[in-house]
Scaffold this active site. Structure first.
Site, PDB file in Angstrom:
ATOM      1  N   ASP A 299       0.870  -1.162   0.000  1.00  0.00           N
ATOM      2  CA  ASP A 299       0.000   0.000   0.000  1.00  0.00           C
ATOM      3  C   ASP A 299       0.921   1.230   0.000  1.00  0.00           C
ATOM      4  O   ASP A 299       2.135   1.120   0.171  1.00  0.00           O
ATOM      5  CB  ASP A 299      -0.968  -0.005   1.189  1.00  0.00           C
ATOM      6  CG  ASP A 299      -2.208   0.857   0.912  1.00  0.00           C
ATOM      7  OD1 ASP A 299      -2.139   1.712   0.002  1.00  0.00           O
ATOM      8  OD2 ASP A 299      -3.233   0.690   1.586  1.00  0.00           O
TER       9      ASP A 299
HETATM   10  C1  BGC Z   1      -5.041   3.252   0.150  1.00  0.00           C
HETATM   11  C2  BGC Z   1      -5.232   2.242  -0.944  1.00  0.00           C
HETATM   12  C3  BGC Z   1      -5.109   2.889  -2.290  1.00  0.00           C
HETATM   13  C4  BGC Z   1      -3.757   3.579  -2.383  1.00  0.00           C
HETATM   14  C5  BGC Z   1      -3.500   4.237  -3.703  1.00  0.00           C
HETATM   15  C6  BGC Z   1      -3.786   4.079  -0.063  1.00  0.00           C
HETATM   16  O1  BGC Z   1      -3.746   5.159   0.812  1.00  0.00           O
HETATM   17  O2  BGC Z   1      -4.992   2.589   1.392  1.00  0.00           O
HETATM   18  O3  BGC Z   1      -6.484   1.615  -0.801  1.00  0.00           O
HETATM   19  O4  BGC Z   1      -5.271   1.952  -3.305  1.00  0.00           O
HETATM   20  O5  BGC Z   1      -3.692   4.561  -1.371  1.00  0.00           O
HETATM   21  O6  BGC Z   1      -4.281   5.351  -3.890  1.00  0.00           O
END
Ligand code: BGC
Length: 763
Positions: A299
């Site tokens: 993530d």
């Molecule tokens: C979130 C994810 C997301 C990623 C990219 C993160 O902060 O937890 O769910 O896909 O950002 O935007």
């Protein structure tokens, strides 16, 4: 793309839709079609060929996902192009300028050392331009086809912007409505979430990843993110292995079995080890047990966040821990880029491990057919906001809307004079919900827009200008409008920004002065229909008695207004059922229907209400069971709950055998009658309780469900089949098996009701 251009491309776009539908149909017809994750010898040979030509630096380059803010406009920094040219980047996130997408891809394919194409990613969560209800709303449809179609349309539209990878579906089981990300979740039940997970993957990936209108799915957030203590985002997670395997893992297994190309490692720790550095979870469980052969992406910054977790000493150590754990690609942070080479030289990470990462990533690029087809096909406009897409979005919103209360007020007669009041009645942006980067306000159909179009007899007075508005200056005008009408339609809830990532709330009542305004409106004596648009269940015990009907619309997306108009005026019926238990108060959370009994199960006749306790009474264990003195032990509305515009009667539940042997099928039947005056659709649910287990078992578990449509007065027999396979669970010794003994079963309209029967499972 501008409107005129869109119209010009419409014919070609229809061609693309037909083409992709044809491809999908072919895939559906041919039941033996290999899943998108089936081993393909040709692809594996190609991977080895490519890998043999790659330098260590280029392999590391593949592990880099370069993130930019959600809207990159303006000039692309020259150094990014140089990095792509040198093979230092494997994928991009959030590049939304078509010229840049093309230019970067051209550099990667024509100028980088091995011509490995880039993948462009974005959070296309519940639609691209045409937005569907938020995922928790889609889950309320309890309908795989709705989930599949929504993600197929999302992929079709988004791929026209070059996006071939989405960070969805989110498959985190969520048992706490305070958690903001419950909005993105499939709810609290592993069985329902597994069915939806499969459908989302099939939709995004079009059953054929190589199609230029598909997107690689990303099952996220692996794993346990939804179990954050207290519903506070990013919080610590403790999960016993049986809990992990019985509740949190099944939706991921289902998505991977359906061919999910990628998986995202979550921010949280599980039992002390952050998932991004968790070898047991990423290697043993994900690769070893679930046979995942795509790639794992971190993530956003979750690699370097292991420093704050207190698990990694510094960026280099974070890179080392992630690499050893088996993380293939790093989102945004640069621990691999900065340190992986050195870590390999020092022998802390093996080159074979890096080879695995590069192979996994190249495998997905090959499955996406990006080597042969790296660019957006010329004529692929995505048919953004096409009539067919909007129609599906409306259908999905209707299927997602849950009727929670109805004192014979809904549906309204066409001629009813209504006062439309409330901060969500005409909020094009807010009704789209979280993760709605690309859906434009100008395309959003709000309730007032829908009412105007249909010539509804209404007066609109907002009363409150946004959901958190605490001022009462608009009350007078709203009350005047109410007095002038037959019925008050109050559109309340939460703005989009109050749910989603990092948007947890401790108190989940209607925010601002909404309750106050509703109480004032109730004094007019006019019936009130409360329509809630929100990213989570909203506690309404403080207002439920003042209103005559409650509709939960979630954040319903682009076509929410029209869907609600149809429901309110009875053109369509609300078909949603709750995918999460609806709490009476946040103090009751976490709450989930599939809890255990405890040694002192809560019972109605044992419950002592706080106000009935005599003053100065002697210390005693009141009721001696597991409840709260103030609000008892039941939720406001149970999991699976939802009313209809007609009524259904359940009768004659029967099991085919009192005893079944392992692997033999049991048939459970019940007859359901539509006893009301309208035709209607019921969601019939089957729950099972394993009465005694080698570890204690939930009081009920959902095992099957089926929608049935019944004409007024009609009766249908519903048949469910289960076998010992459905009764398996993982125990404390990690044995995954069904156990002999007694099972109770219920067929009913939700997790708290139903007709009961039982059977025995024997060797
Ligand atoms: C979130 C994810 C997301 C990623 C990219 C993160 O902060 O937890 O769910 O896909 O950002 O935007």
């Amino acid at each position: 793309m501008k409107l005129q251009q869109r119209t010009k491309h419409i014919t070609k776009s229809i061609f693309f839709i037909l083409l992709s539908l044809l491809l999908i149909n072919c895939a559906n017809e041919e039941k033996t079609t290999p899943k998108t994750n089936a081993v393909d010898d040709k692809i594996e040979a190609r991977i080895n060929e490519i890998l043999a030509k790659m330098t260590l630096e280029e392999k590391i380059g593949q592990t880099n996902l370069r993130g930019t803010s959600s809207r990159v406009e303006g000039q692309l920094p020259e150094e990014l192009k140089t990095a792509v040219r040198n093979g230092e980047i494997g994928a991009f996130l959030n590049v939304m300028n078509l010229d840049y997408v093309k230019e970067l891809q051209k550099i990667a394919v024509e100028e980088s050392p091995n011509g490995i194409p880039l993948i462009f990613a974005r959070d296309v969560i519940h639609g691209f331009k045409t937005l569907f209800p938020i995922p928790l709303g889609l889950a309320a449809s309890w309908d795989a086809e709705t989930a599949r179609v929504s993600s197929e349309i999302a992929a079709f539209e988004a791929s026209s912007a070059g996006i071939r990878w989405t960070f969805a579906p989110m498959l985190d089981i969520a048992r706490d409505s305070r958690w903001g990300r419950i909005a993105e979740s499939p709810g609290e039940d592993p069985y329902l979430a597994s069915i939806l997970g499969k459908a989302y993957v099939e939709g995004f990936q079009s059953n054929d990843l190589s199609s230029p209108t598909s997107m690689a799915a990303c099952a996220k957030h692996f794993i346990g993110y939804g179990a954050a203590i207290g519903g506070r985002d990013y919080n610590t997670v403790n999960l016993s292995e049986p809990l992990l395997r019985n509740i949190y893992l099944p939706p991921f297994k289902s998505a991977i079995d359906a061919g999910a190309a990628t998986v995202m490692s979550s921010f949280n720790e599980v039992n002390g080890i952050p998932v991004t550095g968790n070898e047991f979870l990423l290697k043993d469980v994900l690769r070893g047990e679930l046979n995942f052969d795509g790639f794992v992406v971190s993530d956003w910054d979750s690699t370097v966040e292991m420093i704050a977790h207190g698990f990694a000493r510094d960026e280099k150590h974070a890179g080392e821990l992630s690499a050893i754990a088996g993380l293939d690609m790093e989102m945004s942070s640069e621990a691999y880029e900065n340190h992986l080479k050195k870590l390999i030289e020092e022998g802390k990470v093996t080159e074979a491990q890096l080879d695995e990462f590069a192979k996994n990533i190249v495998r997905i690029k090959l499955r996406l057919n990006l080597f042969e087809n790296p660019y957006i096909p010329k004529d692929h406009t995505g048919n953004l906001y096409a009539e067919a897409h909007l129609a599906e979005a409306k259908k999905a919103a209707i299927k997602s809307t849950v009727l929670l209360k109805n004192e014979s007020i809904l549906p309204l007669k066409e001629t009813t004079k209504v006062a439309v009041i409330g901060p969500m009645a005409n909020k094009p942006h807010e009704q789209l919900g979280t993760w709605s980067f690309d859906g434009e306000r100008t395309h959003t159909n709000t309730p007032t827009i829908a009412f105007e179009k249909a010539n509804v007899n209404f007066q609109f007075v907002e009363g409150l200008t946004y959901s958190r508005d605490k001022t009462t200056k608009g009350f007078g005008e709203a009350i005047r409008a109410a007095k002038n009408a037959d019925v008050i339609l109050f559109f309340g809830g939460e703005e989009a920004i109050l749910s989603g990532e990092a948007h947890s709330r401790a108190n989940i009542d209607l925010p601002g002065a909404q309750v106050e305004l509703l109480k004032e409106l109730a004094k007019t004596g006019k019936p009130i229909v409360l329509v809630i648009m929100a990213g989570r269940p909203i506690t309404i015990t403080n207002i439920i008695d003042d209103v005559d009907a409650v509709l939960m619309a979630w954040h319903p997306g682009t076509m929410g207004g029209e869907a609600l108009r149809e429901i309110i005026f009875g053109i369509s019926e609300p078909q949603g059922r709750l995918p999460v238990s609806w709490p009476k108060t946040a103090g009751q959370l976490p709450y989930f229907y599939n809890h255990k009994n405890t040694g002192r199960p809560a019972e109605a006749d044992q419950f002592t209400q706080m106000d009935s306790i005599p003053i100065g009474v002697w210390q005693s264990s009141l009721g001696n069971d597991s409840h709260y003195l103030d609000i008892g032990y039941t939720p406001h509305f149970p999991f699976g709950y939802g009313l209809s515009y007609t009524e259904f009667k359940y009768e004659n539940v029967a099991v085919s055998n009192d005893t079944i042997n392992f692997n033999k099928e049991l048939t459970i039947t019940a007859s359901i009658t539509n006893t009301g005056k309208r035709d209607g659709t019921e969601l019939v649910q089957l729950y099972v309780q394993d009465v005694v287990g080698s570890i204690t078992r939930p009081i009920r578990e959902l095992k099957r469900f089926e929608h049935i449509h019944l004409k007024s007065g009609e009766t249908k027999e519903v048949t469910f089949k289960i076998s010992s396979e459905d009764l398996k669970f993982v125990n404390h010794k990690l044995i995954d098996a069904a156990e002999e003994g007694k099972f109770n079963v219920w067929v009913g309209p939700n997790a708290a009701q139903g007709l009961e029967s039982s059977f025995y499972l024997k060797e």
